[in-house]
Write an enzyme that holds these catalytic residues in place. Structure first.
Site, short mmCIF file in Angstrom:
data_model
loop_
_atom_site.label_atom_id
_atom_site.label_comp_id
_atom_site.label_asym_id
_atom_site.label_seq_id
_atom_site.Cartn_x
_atom_site.Cartn_y
_atom_site.Cartn_z
N GLY A 160 0.83 -1.20 0.00
CA GLY A 160 0.00 0.00 0.00
C GLY A 160 0.85 1.24 0.00
O GLY A 160 1.91 1.26 0.61
N SER A 161 0.41 2.26 -0.70
CA SER A 161 0.98 3.60 -0.76
C SER A 161 1.98 3.77 -1.91
O SER A 161 2.79 2.89 -2.18
CB SER A 161 1.65 4.01 0.56
OG SER A 161 0.76 3.87 1.64
N ASN A 162 1.85 4.91 -2.55
CA ASN A 162 2.80 5.35 -3.56
C ASN A 162 3.36 6.69 -3.13
O ASN A 162 2.68 7.47 -2.46
CB ASN A 162 2.12 5.54 -4.93
CG ASN A 162 1.42 4.29 -5.41
OD1 ASN A 162 2.01 3.22 -5.44
ND2 ASN A 162 0.16 4.43 -5.79
#
Length: 789
Positions: free
Chosen positions: A227-229
């Protein structure tokens, strides 16, 4: 970002217990019960976004606590019960807790949190001076936050709360500073102890149950889900030479781990805007006038397990260097609402070791496992985030990291107005060198570090530059500063920038030379195409507009890599065989996939059919009644460490799962009467709002996750995770230009006008132009102000 633990503990625990205000309105709140120590102004602009200003940290917390309670009092009230270990008293032991990252029974949750509270760890941390314990500013911020939250509750009254979820409920009441500190402590433990709540709670029962047959099982650990960029873009990557940043955290869309959008100001001291996790009085992902930063979940180990060798015949005594050490035993009593509404008590125990709590799983007559969590007593990250907010450039942020050394489980990416960019894994990582890991590891499992607890030589080491023993210091941490860009999508630090691969760090920080997931690859390709101008968005180099358009382009990398080969198979074989041997005509499906735009927009016809096909490719399958084949053995070109950005690629159409996956998908659509052209807008919702996007596995950058499988009505369960607080910032010499969208909106109150307004923006691909300067805020024609005195 933390996956759910094995449910093998259920049998162990079961025996234990069979306002939008009028335009330009100025509200003078009544006198408070705190003697007038706090004062703050809350001004709300578009979508209810609060801009809070005060003369000191106490006042700032006061305004923030009040504003947050206005929007999310019910979520906080429920979470406080969890942190206090009081859910069973109000909702019964068997009901599921409100922890969306790891929902377990109320009884197990209460036992864990009661253990943490009674262990004294919070008292010990709060007694320490800064930087080991909280600073005076942070303590004032927390105290003010509590006073502001309670002021709102007192002013409004539980019986008159606007949110029907908890209006009039007897479990809603004032909070304490201890509740906020516990919330922060628990946040720091997300990468460790909070992943083992159920196992820790079951410790006492496991110690008493009959001995099991000895077996070499490894314990079930949990690791952060992808999860997360994050992109930090420097002067060589942007059209105008300014620093830019994209924040795209993928946190839950429900519960206490949501972000709250807020702007916090103490004139001349602090001016920061961004996303703040519920119940925390500071910004975690945000920007000030000249610096922006964000985080993604680190691939490093933030805990280790120790395998304890038990003394024969004594299941609560273990050996270290040949000497017997008794386990500690901490009794835990939980109040439980029983049938008829009476309140009873359940008492269990948590066993502890020199390493940490003993886990109530895989406990045999000869061995047990203990958890050593590097963040077990860490609150330093809270002051570190305050220091980020006050920093003016990347070097100042780096100095703050070196001073506090508190980031619990996340990478940090930052950019400043001078066009500098920076990546670092400064998270708290156990000091386990590669040599020590090889010498002390007791399981050959790269996904879980289990060390030999019978030898003191396997204790964590220490670095001279570390703020405390047992963790790696700054000199060992993977870091990279660039003038073009740094990026991360939850992979290890290796390809933070492919032009300068990071290597040489201890293995506990992550791997090198290994296959990258599709989301990492598509993100790196998006940057490369923007820098070359090959993405169709105009001249090379990033602008704020092209940053936004790139980030929400809804590309599906798996389709880009595989669809050409699938088309060839379709032409050669219009009738394919399903997994049960049924013959299926796939011509219409093939035509749908050929015409699909390859994106996951609301109206992308064929995107859901592709997803179901791709999911089928990755389900375990058998060949000739033999053992399960590798779930992704259908790649035509395997991974090559020399070509990590372009391999694996292509679809091996001779692999039997390819044909059966498409046939199975077509048959499931046909059986349910669903159109093969089903779109994301039809299949994905958050409440009543259609949601674009596709999944992690498909290779989607701005990914979403639903709570289950596609139903017969052509709908997935509601979206529950994915892009949560999107923030694109350009740091110009004249100040920041920022676009944001809070995907699930500001308020969890279903009666609030800000319950789904930004969700509708997100659905349409739109953003909010942030108001940061005084002139921008004052210019909002419907500005609503609450003045607290």
């Amino acid at each position: 970002m933390i996956t759910t633990a094995s449910r093998r503990l259920a049998p162990v625990l079961a025996p234990v217990l069979t306002t939008v205000l009028a335009a330009s309105l100025l509200v003078a709140a009544p006198a408070s019960a705190d003697g007038g120590r706090y004062s703050a102004d809350i001004r709300r602009t578009e979508y209810g976004i609060p801009h809070i200003s005060a003369k000191d940290h106490g006042g700032l917390g006061y305004g923030y606590g009040y504003a947050f309670a206005q929007d999310n009092v019910c979520v906080m009230a429920s979470w406080v019960l969890t942190l206090r270990g009081e859910r069973s008293r109000h909702f019964g032991a068997e009901a599921t807790s409100d922890d969306v990252m790891d929902p377990i029974s109320n009884l197990a949750s209460d036992a864990y949190y009661t253990y943490v509270r009674s262990s004294g760890v919070l008292r010990r941390v709060l007694a320490r001076p800064a930087p080991y314990g909280p600073s005076a500013e942070l303590r004032a911020l927390v105290d003010g936050y509590v006073a502001g939250y309670n002021r709102y509750l007192s002013d409004t009254g539980v019986a008159r709360l606007p949110d029907p979820t908890c209006r009039g409920k007897e479990w809603v009441g004032p909070i304490t500073a201890s509740d906020v500190w516990m919330n922060l402590l628990d946040l720091g433990r997300l990468g460790g102890s909070s992943s083992f709540k159920e196992a820790i709670a079951a410790s006492g029962q496991a110690a008493r149950k009959p001995p099991q047959e000895d077996k070499p099982d490894r314990p079930d650990g949990k690791t952060p889900a992808p999860g997360s960029n994050a992109w930090a873009l420097g002067r060589e990557a942007t059209r105008d030479g300014h620093g830019m940043l994209l924040a795209d955290p993928h946190f839950p869309w429900n519960g206490s781990r949501r972000f709250y959008q807020v702007h916090l100001t103490i004139p001349g001291v602090l001016d920061v805007s961004g996303g703040s996790l519920y119940g925390t009085p500071m910004v975690q992902i945000g920007h000030n006038a000249s610096l922006a930063w964000t985080h993604t979940v680190s691939h490093a180990d933030h805990f280790t397990l120790y395998r304890l060798t038990l003394v024969p015949g004594a299941r609560t005594t273990y050996l270290v260097d040949g000497r017997a050490e008794p386990m500690g035993r901490q009794e835990v009593t939980v109040a439980v609402r029983e049938a008829g509404g009476t309140i009873g008590q359940v008492t269990t125990a948590v066993h502890t070791s020199r390493y940490g709590p003993v886990l109530g799983m895989d406990w045999t007559r000869t061995s047990a496992f203990a958890l050593a969590d590097a963040n077990a007593a860490n609150l330093r990250f809270a002051d570190e985030w305050l220091a980020f907010a006050a920093a003016r450039d990347v070097p100042a942020l780096r100095r703050a990291q070196d001073a506090h050394q508190g980031m619990p489980f996340v990478y940090t990416l930052a950019a400043d107005s001078g066009g500098q960019t920076y990546f670092a894994d400064t998270s708290i990582v156990p000091h386990v060198t590669d040599e020590q890991a090889a010498r002390c590891r007791t399981f050959d499992d790269p996904g879980l570090l289990v060390l030999d607890g019978s030898r003191s030589a396997c204790l964590w080491g220490r670095d001279a530059d570390a703020v405390e023993p047992g963790i790696f210091g700054p000199a060992a941490q993977p870091r990279l500063a660039r003038a073009d860009y740094v990026t991360n999508a939850n992979a290890s630090p290796w390809l933070t920038n492919p032009a300068a691969p990071l290597t040489g760090y201890p293995r506990v920080y992550g791997d090198t030379g290994t296959r990258r997931d599709l989301r990492t690859r598509v993100g790196l390709d998006m940057i490369a195409q923007r820098l070359s101008g090959g993405d169709g968005l105009g001249a090379a180099g990033f602008t704020l507009d092209t940053l936004q358009r790139s980030a929400t382009g809804k590309r599906n990398l798996s389709a880009e890599l595989l669809r050409t080969d699938l088309r060839a198979l379709c032409r050669a074989r219009p009738v394919m065989t399903a997994s049960d041997g049924t013959k299926v005509d796939v011509r219409q499906a093939c035509a749908t996939l050929a015409a699909w735009d390859g994106r996951a927009r609301l109206d992308s016809r064929g995107a859901i059919l592709w997803r179901e096909f791709f999911l089928g490719l990755n389900r375990p399958h058998r060949r000739d009644d033999g053992p399960p084949a590798p779930p992704d053995g259908w790649w035509k070109v395997p991974f090559d460490a020399a070509q990590p950005l372009t391999t694996p690629r292509g679809l091996d159409v001779t692999h039997p799962v390819v044909e059966s996956a498409l046939a199975d998908a077509v048959r499931s659509f046909t059986a349910a009467g669903l159109p093969l052209t089903l779109t994301p807008g039809q299949a994905q919702r958050y409440g009543t709002v259609p949601v674009p996007g596709c999944t992690e596995g498909e290779g989607c950058f701005d990914r979403i996750r639903t709570g289950g499988e596609l139903g017969d009505q052509g709908r997935y369960p509601d979206v529950n995770t994915g892009s949560s607080f999107l923030m694109a910032v350009e740091l110009t010499p004249a100040g920041p230009r920022t676009r944001t969208v809070l995907t699930y909106s500001l308020s969890a109150n279903p009666a609030s006008p800000h319950h789904a307004d930004q969700t509708e923006l997100f659905s349409r691909g739109q953003w909010v132009s942030e108001r940061f300067t005084e002139a921008e805020i004052s210019a909002y024609p419907k500005l609503a102000t609450t003045r607290l005195r």
